[in-house]
Design an enzyme around this catalytic site. Structure first.
Site, PDB file in Angstrom:
ATOM      1  N   SER A 215       0.834  -1.194   0.000  1.00  0.00           N
ATOM      2  CA  SER A 215       0.000   0.000   0.000  1.00  0.00           C
ATOM      3  C   SER A 215       0.876   1.255   0.000  1.00  0.00           C
ATOM      4  O   SER A 215       1.716   1.415  -0.867  1.00  0.00           O
ATOM      5  CB  SER A 215      -0.945  -0.042   1.202  1.00  0.00           C
ATOM      6  OG  SER A 215      -2.005   0.882   1.050  1.00  0.00           O
ATOM      7  N   ASP A 364      -5.623  -3.440  -2.596  1.00  0.00           N
ATOM      8  CA  ASP A 364      -4.656  -3.116  -1.549  1.00  0.00           C
ATOM      9  C   ASP A 364      -3.840  -4.326  -1.084  1.00  0.00           C
ATOM     10  O   ASP A 364      -4.391  -5.330  -0.628  1.00  0.00           O
ATOM     11  CB  ASP A 364      -5.409  -2.520  -0.361  1.00  0.00           C
ATOM     12  CG  ASP A 364      -4.490  -1.889   0.661  1.00  0.00           C
ATOM     13  OD1 ASP A 364      -3.270  -2.025   0.516  1.00  0.00           O
ATOM     14  OD2 ASP A 364      -4.998  -1.265   1.599  1.00  0.00           O
TER      15      ASP A 364
END
Length: 615
Positions: A215, A364
């Site tokens: 991320s 993510d």
């Protein structure tokens, strides 16, 4: 007369007693004032340490702080229940005796038999919480003796230890000892604190070569790994990061626009901002190209968007042709914030195409593996992890007792620490139970793994973020924001430099001597033999660009292909391509050929030195 004598004696004794009491009171008063003075000095030093602008400044203050305590006596005392001091003392003496007596084979046996980083628990965090600088002298003596022994073995001549035996010893011991990796977690804009962690480790020469990001952490990992080692300082300056994509007028954050996009397209923010930011800073490079040109081993985690899809760790081995910026966009694809993203790669003609023909999308990376320790261990032999953790829902449950120095934890603090640990463990346990027995819908069960997965490493660093950081967690970064987060993040690393250095001291010595042992081995007859027979040159990036044989091998290529320094690049490229050597070697050699003014092998020599420093 008797009465007079009696009262005289009583008066004299009373006077003596009074004088003694006055002396005791004066002593206690002076001691108390001294205690208050030292306490005030300690408080001032701690305040200065917390606001230090460099590790050198912090180190000087920390040394002054240590002098005000009895930590010197603690260091000199070998005995401790925190590690097996008897074993460490015995093995240190054995190593020193064998080295001084020139018993190389016994020395190699002892080192190989104890090729463990945390031998006898010498890396126990409690051993690094008493002093800001250093630990038990016995442990430091052991580590320094191991380094001295490794250097001694490497210095032995052919008559004492054959070169091939020497190389085998260092290669096998290095593999058994393992490697260190740096993992940067997710956390939105709070992930900017990673920049300070990178800066502190780099400036002290302690940054590992294997970097992983998830991320927000993937953004900082890419900015680092997209630069050659000697160019990293450019990235460490906030002004060296191009931020214009975040501040274009039509892309500035707007709540109205974001809500409209959410209702229409299913996500709040435009992932194209991240794409353009990365292309402005590193360009359209693939994982393989990143690895070939810089020497860093970049890893990025992404999670499949399907209900049955797991996470993937992308790097030059698992996804060599994937464009790094597309991997980062996917890793930052928080559901309903950025949305799922497709990966892109370069085909054999260097055209950008979709990576997965089935149009698989990814989200993510922190959902599947914020801290992918197992995968890094399997792929790169990493067995020690430095984790920079910035996820705001993780930080409260980390072990905050590591911040304490020169003091024993109070009963109240121990109780609070136990409660926090128990609550965190209980939450993870209950979520796992509910997921296992099917009480949690499958559509959301995978997101619960964010809570139950591993979130820390052997050394974990986290920021002291503020409430305003949480409010701006999704806002585009500014130069001033990066500057503030960098210095704050670096300050969080300074107290742990001590442990990181202790972790890497033997690993670096093994790496250095391994390279020297390789340099002293017999040079292959030609470049093709070198590439076909040397495993490290093909697969571990320890070869052409980094090897001490690089200059000679460059000359081999030129001689065998009939290349001259003044040949035009097109001619050189055609002849090198016809030789059918790996792309990594081709790129480095072309760099060399484009800089003939440095002399034969000059460019490769610089690349070699740079990569040696990086390790």
């Amino acid at each position: 007369m008797f009465a007079i004598r009696f009262f005289t004696v009583i008066a004299a004794e009373t006077y003596d007693t009074s004088c003694k009491l006055v002396d005791i009171a004066q002593y206690e008063y002076v001691s108390f004032r001294q205690y208050l003075k030292v306490r005030k000095i300690k408080k001032e030093l701690k305040a200065k340490m917390e606001n230090a602008n460099s590790y050198a400044e912090w180190h000087e203050l920390a040394e002054e702080f240590d002098k005000l305590t009895e930590v010197r006596l603690w260091k000199e005392t070998q005995e401790s229940s925190d590690y097996n001091w008897v074993f460490i003392k015995r093995i240190t003496e054995s190593l020193r005796e064998s080295r001084l007596n020139g018993e190389c084979h016994k020395l190699m046996h002892v080192i190989r038999s104890n090729a463990m980083r945390n031998l006898a628990n010498i890396l126990n965090p409690d051993l690094y919480c008493q002093s800001y600088i250093g630990t038990k002298h016995l442990i430091e003596n052991y580590q320094n003796e191991v380094v001295a022994c490794l250097d001694y073995i490497c210095s032995l001549g052919e008559d004492q230890l054959p070169k091939r035996k020497k190389l085998e010893f260092f290669a096998e011991t290095r593999h058994a000892f393992g490697r260190t990796g740096l993992i940067l977690s997710g956390g939105g804009n709070i992930g900017i604190y990673h920049h300070g962690v990178i800066r502190a480790l780099y400036e002290e020469g302690l940054i590992p070569r294997i970097i992983s990001g998830s991320s927000a952490g993937s953004l900082l990992a890419t900015l680092l790994c997209g630069k050659e080692f000697h160019k990293v300082p450019e990235m460490l300056e906030p002004s060296g990061i191009e931020l214009k994509s975040f501040h274009l007028e039509h892309r500035k954050f707007s709540l109205v626009k974001s809500l409209a996009r959410l209702s229409k397209e299913g996500y709040l923010l435009d992932v194209g901002v991240i794409r353009d930011f990365l292309r402005d800073n590193i360009g359209d490079i693939t994982f393989q190209e990143c690895y070939d040109t810089t020497g860093w081993i970049l890893n990025i985690t992404v999670t499949g968007s399907g209900h049955h899809d797991g996470f993937r760790l992308l790097n030059y081995l698992t996804a060599p042709n994937v464009l790094v910026w597309s991997a980062v966009c996917a890793s930052c694809g928080i559901p309903y914030i950025y949305g799922p993203v497709e990966l892109y790669c370069k085909d054999e003609n260097n055209n950008v195409v979709i990576y997965s023909p089935e149009s698989n999308k990814f989200v993510d990376g922190s959902i599947g593996a914020d801290v992918p320790t197992q995968n890094l261990s399997e792929l790169f032999n990493v067995n020690y992890f430095i984790v920079s953790q910035t996820n705001p829902w993780v930080v409260p449950f980390l072990n905050h007792s590591e911040q304490l120095r020169h003091s024993k934890r109070t009963k109240l603090y121990q109780a609070w620490e136990a409660i926090v640990s128990l609550v965190g463990a209980e939450i993870k346990h209950r979520i796992s139970q509910f997921t296992t027995i099917g009480l949690v819908p499958k559509i959301i069960s995978r997101y619960f793994y964010v809570v139950t997965q591993q979130t820390s490493g052997h050394i974990t660093i986290w920021p002291d973020f503020t409430f305003s950081d949480l409010l701006n967690i999704l806002i585009g970064p500014t130069t001033e924001m990066i500057r503030n987060c960098t210095i704050k993040g670096a300050r969080r690393v300074y107290p742990k430099i001590n442990r990181v250095r202790a972790t890497l001291i033997i690993e670096r010595a093994l790496e250095r001597n391994y390279l020297q042992a390789r340099a002293s081995t017999e040079k292959p007859a030609n470049i093709r033999e070198f590439l076909e027979n040397d495993h490290d040159a093909r697969d571990d990036r320890e070869g052409f660009g980094k090897s001490f044989l690089a200059d000679e091998l460059a000359g081999d290529i030129m001689k065998q292909l009939g290349i001259k320094v003044d040949d035009d690049p097109a001619t050189v490229r055609g002849r090198v391509d016809s030789f059918n050597i790996p792309r990594s070697v081709t790129r480095i050699f072309m760099k060399y050929m484009q800089n003939p003014e440095q002399g034969q092998g000059g460019m490769l020599s610089k690349i070699s030195e740079k990569n040696e420093e990086a390790n």
